[in-house]
Design a protein around this motif. Structure first.
Motif, PDB file in Angstrom:
ATOM      1  N   PRO A 237       0.798  -1.233   0.000  1.00 14.50           N
ATOM      2  CA  PRO A 237       0.000   0.000   0.000  1.00 14.50           C
ATOM      3  C   PRO A 237       0.827   1.278   0.000  1.00 14.50           C
ATOM      4  N   THR A 238       0.488   2.172  -0.898  1.00 17.74           N
ATOM      5  CA  THR A 238       0.917   3.563  -0.833  1.00 17.74           C
ATOM      6  C   THR A 238      -0.283   4.434  -0.458  1.00 17.74           C
ATOM      7  N   PHE A 239      -1.478   3.988  -0.872  1.00 15.37           N
ATOM      8  CA  PHE A 239      -2.732   4.701  -0.602  1.00 15.37           C
ATOM      9  C   PHE A 239      -3.829   3.670  -0.775  1.00 15.37           C
ATOM     10  N   THR A 240      -4.648   3.484   0.234  1.00 14.48           N
ATOM     11  CA  THR A 240      -5.602   2.375   0.221  1.00 14.48           C
ATOM     12  C   THR A 240      -6.937   2.777  -0.411  1.00 14.48           C
ATOM     13  N   PRO A 241      -7.734   1.783  -0.850  1.00 17.37           N
ATOM     14  CA  PRO A 241      -9.070   2.085  -1.356  1.00 17.37           C
ATOM     15  C   PRO A 241      -9.946   2.808  -0.323  1.00 17.37           C
ATOM     16  N   VAL A 242      -9.751   2.517   0.956  1.00 21.10           N
ATOM     17  CA  VAL A 242     -10.539   3.190   2.000  1.00 21.10           C
ATOM     18  C   VAL A 242     -10.252   4.685   2.005  1.00 21.10           C
ATOM     19  N   LEU A 243      -8.974   5.056   1.923  1.00 19.98           N
ATOM     20  CA  LEU A 243      -8.621   6.475   1.907  1.00 19.98           C
ATOM     21  C   LEU A 243      -9.074   7.142   0.609  1.00 19.98           C
ATOM     22  N   LEU A 244      -8.987   6.413  -0.501  1.00 17.86           N
ATOM     23  CA  LEU A 244      -9.455   6.982  -1.768  1.00 17.86           C
ATOM     24  C   LEU A 244     -10.967   7.181  -1.725  1.00 17.86           C
ATOM     25  N   ARG A 245     -11.687   6.243  -1.125  1.00 14.68           N
ATOM     26  CA  ARG A 245     -13.137   6.404  -0.978  1.00 14.68           C
ATOM     27  C   ARG A 245     -13.468   7.655  -0.176  1.00 14.68           C
ATOM     28  N   LYS A 246     -12.702   7.888   0.883  1.00 17.67           N
ATOM     29  CA  LYS A 246     -12.905   9.094   1.694  1.00 17.67           C
ATOM     30  C   LYS A 246     -12.760  10.353   0.853  1.00 17.67           C
ATOM     31  N   ASP A 247     -11.742  10.379  -0.005  1.00 13.69           N
ATOM     32  CA  ASP A 247     -11.522  11.567  -0.832  1.00 13.69           C
ATOM     33  C   ASP A 247     -12.601  11.715  -1.898  1.00 13.69           C
ATOM     34  N   PHE A 248     -13.102  10.612  -2.428  1.00 12.59           N
ATOM     35  CA  PHE A 248     -14.207  10.700  -3.389  1.00 12.59           C
ATOM     36  C   PHE A 248     -15.477  11.199  -2.701  1.00 12.59           C
ATOM     37  N   ASP A 249     -15.687  10.790  -1.457  1.00 13.83           N
ATOM     38  CA  ASP A 249     -16.831  11.325  -0.707  1.00 13.83           C
ATOM     39  C   ASP A 249     -16.695  12.843  -0.550  1.00 13.83           C
ATOM     40  N   LEU A 250     -15.474  13.301  -0.248  1.00 18.41           N
ATOM     41  CA  LEU A 250     -15.246  14.746  -0.116  1.00 18.41           C
ATOM     42  C   LEU A 250     -15.502  15.445  -1.447  1.00 18.41           C
ATOM     43  N   GLY A 251     -15.037  14.850  -2.533  1.00 15.50           N
ATOM     44  CA  GLY A 251     -15.214  15.464  -3.841  1.00 15.50           C
ATOM     45  C   GLY A 251     -16.663  15.539  -4.267  1.00 15.50           C
ATOM     46  N   LEU A 252     -17.407  14.477  -4.041  1.00 14.57           N
ATOM     47  CA  LEU A 252     -18.820  14.475  -4.420  1.00 14.57           C
ATOM     48  C   LEU A 252     -19.607  15.454  -3.554  1.00 14.57           C
ATOM     49  N   ALA A 253     -19.240  15.585  -2.284  1.00 13.20           N
ATOM     50  CA  ALA A 253     -19.905  16.558  -1.417  1.00 13.20           C
ATOM     51  C   ALA A 253     -19.612  17.979  -1.894  1.00 13.20           C
ATOM     52  N   ALA A 254     -18.360  18.253  -2.270  1.00 12.55           N
ATOM     53  CA  ALA A 254     -18.011  19.577  -2.785  1.00 12.55           C
ATOM     54  C   ALA A 254     -18.763  19.868  -4.071  1.00 12.55           C
ATOM     55  N   ALA A 255     -18.906  18.862  -4.921  1.00 12.04           N
ATOM     56  CA  ALA A 255     -19.621  19.048  -6.185  1.00 12.04           C
ATOM     57  C   ALA A 255     -21.092  19.365  -5.952  1.00 12.04           C
ATOM     58  N   ARG A 256     -21.689  18.698  -4.977  1.00 16.31           N
ATOM     59  CA  ARG A 256     -23.094  19.009  -4.661  1.00 16.31           C
ATOM     60  C   ARG A 256     -23.222  20.445  -4.182  1.00 16.31           C
ATOM     61  N   GLY A 257     -22.298  20.863  -3.336  1.00 17.06           N
ATOM     62  CA  GLY A 257     -22.362  22.221  -2.812  1.00 17.06           C
ATOM     63  C   GLY A 257     -22.167  23.279  -3.881  1.00 17.06           C
ATOM     64  N   LEU A 258     -21.409  22.958  -4.911  1.00 19.61           N
ATOM     65  CA  LEU A 258     -21.126  23.915  -5.977  1.00 19.61           C
ATOM     66  C   LEU A 258     -21.961  23.670  -7.230  1.00 19.61           C
ATOM     67  N   ASP A 259     -22.879  22.681  -7.169  1.00 20.23           N
ATOM     68  CA  ASP A 259     -23.743  22.346  -8.311  1.00 20.23           C
ATOM     69  C   ASP A 259     -22.928  22.020  -9.560  1.00 20.23           C
ATOM     70  N   VAL A 260     -21.959  21.119  -9.378  1.00 22.76           N
ATOM     71  CA  VAL A 260     -21.136  20.666 -10.493  1.00 22.76           C
ATOM     72  C   VAL A 260     -21.386  19.174 -10.712  1.00 22.76           C
TER      73      VAL A 260
END
Length: 321
Positions: A237-260
């Motif tokens: 591991p350099t970066f796990t699927p769990v941590l990547l999932r966390k970042d995708f959750d952050l990205g999708l939340a940001a997209a909802r907030g910005l209507d993207v």
């Protein structure tokens, strides 16, 4: 006579996981006066051989000029700053500057910036891109945001850590840059998995396809240093699927907030979730290749071919079948 010797800041470091350990070592190797704390002290202990001292708690780093944090989640970051024996707990005065290199949401970052301001501590958001091997090779990338004066104050330390340092402006803009970056990280890795499986099922070895890709206009430092994992199925591991999932959750939340709308991100998020749901949680996120192969009816084997990761001088095997 006046002493014109430049001030050498006393630095603290919180969090010595894979990335934190490699980054902190760059500071010690540059001669920085460094004190470190990690929840599991044994993980920080190797730094003592490079001149660092171990701190018994985050609170003991309050007298430092600059403190860096690099931890896995928002919850952990809040705990080491505001939890029991936290850096900012029970005090009206914190360190001079707090530089956070974690990947957290803009909202969490703004909340912690306010907590720092209440204690007279300047705050810089400074997430990073790369892995421990990239850190050691001087190929880490760092993006920072916050007051320009704060950035300039710690810029020499940032340049000791990273090969490229980008100032993104005031506030939490660096957080959005890093979140967007990690969305692309996942999307590109899934694209590599899909196209490598397509080529292999048609009779092209992975090292041949990926070698061609890396030498083409579509290649990048990322595709090159991910190639050994994909060719030889090394999922250390350099970066796990769990941590990547966390970042995708952050990205999708940001997209909802910005209507993207983010259709590619949403589809890739489901594939990352599939990796987590299948139990592949402690391996590198390159395991997306295995899931793609399984969905395609292809059984993968390590090719055991030496390939260039772009970070070392390992001999390349060429791109022949």
């Amino acid at each position: 006579m006046t002493d014109d010797t430049p001030h050498r800041p006393r630095v603290g470091w919180i969090g010595t996981g894979r990335m934190g350990l490699a980054m902190a070592r760059r500071l010690t190797d540059a001669g920085t006066d460094l004190a470190v704390w990690n929840r599991t002290a044994a993980k920080a202990a190797p730094l003592t051989a490079h001149g660092a001292t171990l701190s018994p708690s985050p609170a003991e780093l309050r007298d430092r000029d600059v403190v860096f944090t690099t931890v896995s989640t928002e919850q952990v970051l809040r705990e080491v700053l505001l939890g029991e024996a936290g850096l900012l707990t029970g005090t009206d005065r914190g360190p001079g500057v707090l530089v956070d290199c974690s990947t957290v949401s803009p909202e969490a970052s703004a909340s912690l910036r306010a907590a720092c301001a209440e204690r007279g501590t300047a705050f810089l958001a400074a997430p990073v891109s790369g892995n421990a091997k990239a850190v050691a090779a001087g190929r880490l990338s760092l993006v920072a945001s916050g007051p320009r004066e704060t950035y300039e104050r710690v810029a020499p330390l940032l340049r000791s850590l990273a090969g490229t340092v980008t100032y993104a402006g005031e506030g939490e803009t660096a957080r959005l840059v890093k979140i967007a970056h990690n969305l692309l990280l996942g999307i590109v890795t899934q694209a590599l998995a899909e196209t490598a499986v397509l080529a292999e099922k048609g009779g092209v070895p992975r090292h041949v396809y990926l070698g061609f890709l890396n030498d083409s206009v579509m290649g990048s430092p990322f595709t090159r240093y991910k190639t050994p994992a994909l060719v030889n199925l090394d999922y250390t591991p350099t970066f796990t699927p769990v941590l990547l999932r966390k970042d995708f959750d952050l990205g999708l939340a940001a997209a909802r907030g910005l209507d993207v709308p983010l259709p590619l991100t949403a589809a890739t998020a489901q594939l990352i979730q599939a990796a987590v749901s299948s139990g592949r949680t402690e391996e590198d996120f390159a395991v997306l290749l295995d899931l793609q192969a399984a969905a395609s009816g292809l059984a993968l084997e390590p090719e055991n071919v030496p390939v260039d990761d772009g970070l070392t001088d390992a001999p390349a095997a060429g791109h022949q079948i």
